[in-house]
Design a protein around this motif. Structure first.
Motif, PDB file in Angstrom:
ATOM      1  N   ASP A 422       0.849  -1.466  -0.110  1.00  0.00           N
ATOM      2  CA  ASP A 422       0.089  -0.158  -0.155  1.00  0.00           C
ATOM      3  C   ASP A 422       0.897   1.555   0.174  1.00  0.00           C
ATOM      4  O   ASP A 422       0.442   2.853   0.111  1.00  0.00           O
ATOM      5  CB  ASP A 422      -0.889   0.337   0.899  1.00  0.00           C
ATOM      6  N   GLY A 423       2.219   1.400  -0.069  1.00  0.00           N
ATOM      7  CA  GLY A 423       3.194   2.443   0.183  1.00  0.00           C
ATOM      8  C   GLY A 423       3.191   2.598   1.235  1.00  0.00           C
ATOM      9  O   GLY A 423       4.119   3.825   1.316  1.00  0.00           O
ATOM     10  N   SER A 424       2.830   1.544   1.961  1.00  0.00           N
ATOM     11  CA  SER A 424       3.503   2.614   3.493  1.00  0.00           C
ATOM     12  C   SER A 424       4.761   1.733   3.854  1.00  0.00           C
ATOM     13  O   SER A 424       5.244   0.817   2.741  1.00  0.00           O
ATOM     14  CB  SER A 424       2.556   1.892   4.745  1.00  0.00           C
ATOM     15  N   LEU A 425       5.104   2.927   5.023  1.00  0.00           N
ATOM     16  CA  LEU A 425       7.084   2.072   4.703  1.00  0.00           C
ATOM     17  C   LEU A 425       6.561   1.111   6.346  1.00  0.00           C
ATOM     18  O   LEU A 425       5.517   0.756   6.688  1.00  0.00           O
ATOM     19  CB  LEU A 425       8.067   3.423   5.098  1.00  0.00           C
ATOM     20  N   ASP A 426       7.689  -0.131   6.573  1.00  0.00           N
ATOM     21  CA  ASP A 426       7.829  -1.402   7.278  1.00  0.00           C
ATOM     22  C   ASP A 426       7.828  -0.621   8.855  1.00  0.00           C
ATOM     23  O   ASP A 426       8.214  -1.660   9.592  1.00  0.00           O
ATOM     24  CB  ASP A 426       8.980  -2.061   7.198  1.00  0.00           C
ATOM     25  N   TYR A 427       8.322   0.749   9.060  1.00  0.00           N
ATOM     26  CA  TYR A 427       8.231   0.995  10.842  1.00  0.00           C
ATOM     27  C   TYR A 427       7.057   2.133  10.582  1.00  0.00           C
ATOM     28  O   TYR A 427       6.755   3.121   9.910  1.00  0.00           O
ATOM     29  CB  TYR A 427       9.691   1.821  11.469  1.00  0.00           C
ATOM     30  N   GLU A 428       6.475   2.343  12.136  1.00  0.00           N
ATOM     31  CA  GLU A 428       5.709   3.530  12.799  1.00  0.00           C
ATOM     32  C   GLU A 428       7.085   5.101  12.620  1.00  0.00           C
ATOM     33  O   GLU A 428       8.548   3.919  13.292  1.00  0.00           O
ATOM     34  CB  GLU A 428       5.573   2.899  13.731  1.00  0.00           C
ATOM     35  N   PRO A 429       6.399   5.771  12.326  1.00  0.00           N
ATOM     36  CA  PRO A 429       7.088   6.991  12.398  1.00  0.00           C
ATOM     37  C   PRO A 429       7.932   6.996  13.787  1.00  0.00           C
ATOM     38  O   PRO A 429       9.429   7.565  13.637  1.00  0.00           O
ATOM     39  CB  PRO A 429       6.350   8.336  12.826  1.00  0.00           C
ATOM     40  N   ASP A 430       8.110   6.470  14.765  1.00  0.00           N
ATOM     41  CA  ASP A 430       8.698   6.874  16.235  1.00  0.00           C
ATOM     42  C   ASP A 430      10.046   5.742  16.025  1.00  0.00           C
ATOM     43  O   ASP A 430      10.972   6.443  16.525  1.00  0.00           O
ATOM     44  CB  ASP A 430       8.114   6.506  17.431  1.00  0.00           C
ATOM     45  N   VAL A 431       9.884   4.844  15.491  1.00  0.00           N
ATOM     46  CA  VAL A 431      10.886   4.482  14.838  1.00  0.00           C
ATOM     47  C   VAL A 431      12.008   4.971  13.497  1.00  0.00           C
ATOM     48  O   VAL A 431      12.785   5.059  14.602  1.00  0.00           O
ATOM     49  CB  VAL A 431      10.950   2.180  14.389  1.00  0.00           C
ATOM     50  N   LEU A 432      10.832   5.336  12.437  1.00  0.00           N
ATOM     51  CA  LEU A 432      12.173   6.069  11.389  1.00  0.00           C
ATOM     52  C   LEU A 432      12.869   6.997  12.635  1.00  0.00           C
ATOM     53  O   LEU A 432      13.886   7.948  11.976  1.00  0.00           O
ATOM     54  CB  LEU A 432      11.197   6.727  10.231  1.00  0.00           C
ATOM     55  N   GLU A 433      11.865   8.514  12.915  1.00  0.00           N
ATOM     56  CA  GLU A 433      12.816   9.515  13.948  1.00  0.00           C
ATOM     57  C   GLU A 433      13.514   9.683  14.570  1.00  0.00           C
ATOM     58  O   GLU A 433      14.556   9.936  14.369  1.00  0.00           O
ATOM     59  CB  GLU A 433      11.535   9.974  14.952  1.00  0.00           C
ATOM     60  N   GLY A 434      14.602   8.396  15.273  1.00  0.00           N
ATOM     61  CA  GLY A 434      15.539   7.930  15.830  1.00  0.00           C
ATOM     62  C   GLY A 434      16.607   7.683  14.701  1.00  0.00           C
ATOM     63  O   GLY A 434      17.769   7.638  15.081  1.00  0.00           O
ATOM     64  N   LEU A 435      16.470   7.966  13.116  1.00  0.00           N
ATOM     65  CA  LEU A 435      17.021   7.468  12.105  1.00  0.00           C
ATOM     66  C   LEU A 435      17.777   8.511  11.857  1.00  0.00           C
ATOM     67  O   LEU A 435      17.357   9.546  11.947  1.00  0.00           O
ATOM     68  CB  LEU A 435      16.840   6.486  11.166  1.00  0.00           C
ATOM     69  N   ASP A 436      18.930   9.245  11.245  1.00  0.00           N
ATOM     70  CA  ASP A 436      19.790   9.443  10.079  1.00  0.00           C
ATOM     71  C   ASP A 436      19.310   9.567   9.379  1.00  0.00           C
ATOM     72  O   ASP A 436      18.531  10.799   8.546  1.00  0.00           O
ATOM     73  CB  ASP A 436      21.472  10.031  10.003  1.00  0.00           C
ATOM     74  N   PHE A 437      19.076   9.594   8.299  1.00  0.00           N
ATOM     75  CA  PHE A 437      17.993   9.029   6.802  1.00  0.00           C
ATOM     76  C   PHE A 437      17.690   7.416   6.642  1.00  0.00           C
ATOM     77  O   PHE A 437      17.658   6.522   7.144  1.00  0.00           O
ATOM     78  CB  PHE A 437      18.725   9.123   5.642  1.00  0.00           C
ATOM     79  N   VAL A 438      16.263   7.358   5.580  1.00  0.00           N
ATOM     80  CA  VAL A 438      15.900   6.213   5.479  1.00  0.00           C
ATOM     81  C   VAL A 438      16.384   5.767   3.716  1.00  0.00           C
ATOM     82  O   VAL A 438      15.209   7.154   3.183  1.00  0.00           O
ATOM     83  CB  VAL A 438      13.697   6.376   6.022  1.00  0.00           C
ATOM     84  N   ILE A 439      16.467   4.921   3.077  1.00  0.00           N
ATOM     85  CA  ILE A 439      16.157   4.465   2.586  1.00  0.00           C
ATOM     86  C   ILE A 439      14.661   3.486   2.130  1.00  0.00           C
ATOM     87  O   ILE A 439      14.277   2.965   3.318  1.00  0.00           O
ATOM     88  CB  ILE A 439      17.305   3.925   1.921  1.00  0.00           C
ATOM     89  N   GLY A 440      14.025   3.707   0.932  1.00  0.00           N
ATOM     90  CA  GLY A 440      12.588   2.800   0.404  1.00  0.00           C
ATOM     91  C   GLY A 440      12.739   1.658  -0.387  1.00  0.00           C
ATOM     92  O   GLY A 440      12.818   2.751  -1.157  1.00  0.00           O
ATOM     93  N   SER A 441      12.550   0.915  -0.473  1.00  0.00           N
ATOM     94  CA  SER A 441      12.808   0.170  -1.024  1.00  0.00           C
ATOM     95  C   SER A 441      11.602  -1.202  -1.928  1.00  0.00           C
ATOM     96  O   SER A 441      11.357  -1.375  -0.632  1.00  0.00           O
ATOM     97  CB  SER A 441      14.376  -1.131  -1.542  1.00  0.00           C
ATOM     98  N   ILE A 442      11.306  -1.819  -2.933  1.00  0.00           N
ATOM     99  CA  ILE A 442      10.427  -2.558  -3.566  1.00  0.00           C
ATOM    100  C   ILE A 442      11.187  -4.250  -3.086  1.00  0.00           C
ATOM    101  O   ILE A 442      11.992  -4.104  -4.157  1.00  0.00           O
ATOM    102  CB  ILE A 442      10.214  -2.156  -4.263  1.00  0.00           C
ATOM    103  N   HIS A 443      11.229  -4.460  -2.791  1.00  0.00           N
ATOM    104  CA  HIS A 443      11.146  -6.120  -2.910  1.00  0.00           C
ATOM    105  C   HIS A 443      10.198  -7.224  -2.447  1.00  0.00           C
ATOM    106  O   HIS A 443      10.344  -8.062  -2.399  1.00  0.00           O
ATOM    107  CB  HIS A 443      11.963  -6.233  -1.711  1.00  0.00           C
TER     108      HIS A 443
END
Ligand code: ZN
Ligand code: ZN
Length: 581
Positions: A422-443
């Motif tokens: 559905d185009g969502s990423l695999d984590y909730e925002p609170d997890v992503l917030e702790g990262l410096d950057f995010v790659i999103g890929s289709i696998h």
């Protein structure tokens, strides 16, 4: 001389022996023994002759006395009598069939025994006529897959991947450079233009002796199976292993014109010929003329200058407007490997990588980079050991501790998150917030319709934590086509949202393709170059990524990982909702 038989040739012979035996119904343990000896030879860290001489090969796991005998025979004579015997006993078409994915030995033997098929053309006919589908446990789908497999095998036999061709060319030029009379050698053709797939290896030799003299010396090189002449200054070398290369010999005074001609592309040369004509010159017989006057071109720069052009880098010679740009001083200042400050997209032992964070970081630092963006797989990638939120937290602690020790070098906390259906990423925002950057890929789910796949990517880009679309089209060179996408919509959305598109530098991917990367550039999208390294050796992939970026006319400022570490992180975080805001 070095280009005799190398470990790859020997490993291939052992692997072939295994396949032939398997097709003959040989005992599985014998087949496995040959396969593992092929792997052992292929992973040797030193030249094969050295490993034989110092006894290290004989001591390695999976190499018995009979294998050693075969290896010695292949290294000294270039062939294996066992393999030749087996070849007499097994129809060669059956071995070709082994290269088709999904078609194992059991199926091949059944096809052979029940239908009498013993070649790829026969197999293709049987698939088209429905005879394959009628076999027990085959069915229509299997027959379709086999047809697809034959098609991709055809493509594979014509082309080789750029990194393989580059390595072959390096070995060969090293040998040619030693020949008496050779002043210098230059790899030209597709390899020099950094085409992702290479049809033919072509090398120019600049010599101060006549071509016939050079050819005579070439024939004496070990490992050369045959010299096939096409004209008095061109020859095709065929090697014992079946590969080949075209060699062109030139005098120093005409080297520029010959190098240009041999580098191509056809489109570039045709446009250059038109341009030359407009300036009162002609390009003829790989030389530059003004009327009947021969113009000396000791190098390419001289040639371009004579035609009123800036020197055009080989990567740009595709007939995409480079001649107009060179005529008006408008060639781009192409990105170089030294512009890249950070290495992005690498996998550690925490998911499916072979090295630890520290090993990767030290290797990146030694290679002259300032930062490393660690991006393991996300939780839905269970097969690849994806990280759950708890593991992400632990990895973050490990990175903090390493950063405290590493001084000037910085490890960035990232993730390669799956873009779900559905185009969502695999984590909730609170997890992503702790990262410096995010790659999103289709696998997963590559077979969605064009419309749904496009929606999937477009809605992923609405996520304010997403920074980079990894390997945006999913292509695997010669193995998997890109999934269907409305790329103009993707590029426009990337430009509008500030999400970058990756040039994934894995030699099997090179995705975005350079033609598409040029379109993304024109649409205004940012680009990153991702190593997609699954170990220290994979970090060097980025050179191929730089090659593709240069082919796409990209300059350093359009590539996000030419920024410093802190600039890159603020670039990545600029899309996020502000705390408390
Ligand atoms: Zn990936
Ligand atoms: Zn990856």
């Amino acid at each position: 001389m070095t280009k005799t038989v190398d470990r790859r040739d020997v490993a291939e012979v052992l692997d072939r022996i295994a396949s032939f035996m398997e097709l003959q119904g040989e005992q599985p343990f014998r087949v496995r023994a040959f396969r593992s000896s092929a792997r052992a030879v292929d992973s040797l860290a030193k030249p094969i002759q050295e490993a034989i001489d110092d006894g290290s090969l004989a001591r390695s796991k999976g190499i018995g006395p009979s294998t050693m005998q075969i290896v010695r025979e292949v290294v000294t004579t270039g062939h294996s009598s066992l393999l030749e015997d087996l070849r007499e006993q097994v129809p060669p078409g059956l071995v070709d069939m082994l290269a088709i994915s999904g078609l194992g030995v059991a199926k091949i033997r059944m096809i052979h025994e029940r239908l009498g098929v013993d070649s790829l053309p026969d197999l293709e006919a049987a698939a088209r006529e429905g005879r394959l589908a009628a076999l027990p446990r085959f069915g229509k789908k299997t027959a379709e897959n086999i047809l697809e497999g034959i098609a991709s095998l055809r493509r594979a036999s014509e082309y080789r991947l750029l990194h393989h061709a580059t390595e072959e060319a390096r070995h060969l030029t090293a040998a040619l450079d030693q020949l008496p009379g050779v002043l210098r050698t230059q790899v030209v053709g597709d390899v020099r233009r950094r085409m992702e797939l290479v049809q033919e290896l072509v090398i120019v030799i600049v010599a101060d002796v006549p071509p016939a003299e050079v050819f005579r010396r070439l024939a004496d090189l070990p490992g050369i199976h045959e010299l096939a002449g096409t004209d008095e200054r061109v020859v095709t070398l065929r090697f014992a292993g079946g590969s080949s290369a075209q060699i062109i010999v030139t005098t120093p005074v005409n080297a520029g014109a010959v190098l240009l001609e041999a580098t191509g592309s056809r489109a570039h040369l045709d446009q250059l010929a038109d341009h030359a004509q407009s300036k009162g010159f002609t390009l003829h017989g790989a030389a530059l003329w003004r009327g009947s006057e021969f113009i000396a071109t000791p190098d390419e720069a001289t040639m371009y200058r004579a035609l009123g052009l800036d020197t055009i880098p080989a990567e740009l010679r595709e007939g995409q407007g480079e001649i107009e740009a060179a005529a008006t001083g408008a060639l781009p200042d192409l990105v170089e490997i030294g512009d890249l400050k950070g290495l992005l997209h690498c996998h550690t032992t925490m998911s499916d990588g072979a090295n630890t964070i520290e090993e990767l970081a030290l290797a990146a630092r030694d290679a002259g980079f300032q930062y490393l963006g660690v991006t393991d797989h996300s939780q839905s990638a269970t097969l690849a050991g994806g990280l759950d939120p708890e593991l992400i937290r632990r990895q973050a602690e490990a990175i903090d501790a390493l950063n405290a020790r590493l001084g000037g070098f910085r490890i960035l906390k990232g993730i390669e998150a799956d873009i779900l259906v559905d185009g969502s990423l695999d984590y909730e925002p609170d997890v992503l917030e702790g990262l410096d950057f995010v790659i999103g890929s289709i696998h997963s789910r590559f077979t969605m319709s064009r419309e749904h796949m496009t929606d999937r990517l477009l809605s992923a880009m609405d996520n304010p934590y997403l920074n980079i679309i990894g390997h945006p089209t999913g292509q695997l060179l010669m193995a998997r086509n890109p999934y269907p996408l409305d790329l103009d919509a993707v590029f426009a959305k990337a430009a509008a949202t500030g999400v970058a598109l990756e040039i994934n530098a894995d030699p099997h991917r090179l995705d975005l393709d350079w033609r598409l990367a040029a379109r993304a550039r024109k649409a205004g999208a940012d680009i990153t170059i991702g190593a997609d390294a699954h170990g220290v050796a994979g970090l060097a992939n980025v050179r191929l990524g730089i090659d593709m970026a240069r082919k796409a006319w990209l300059t350093a400022e359009r590539i996000a990982n030419t920024k410093s570490a802190s600039e890159f992180v603020s670039w990545a975080k600029r899309r996020r909702p502000r705390a408390g805001g």
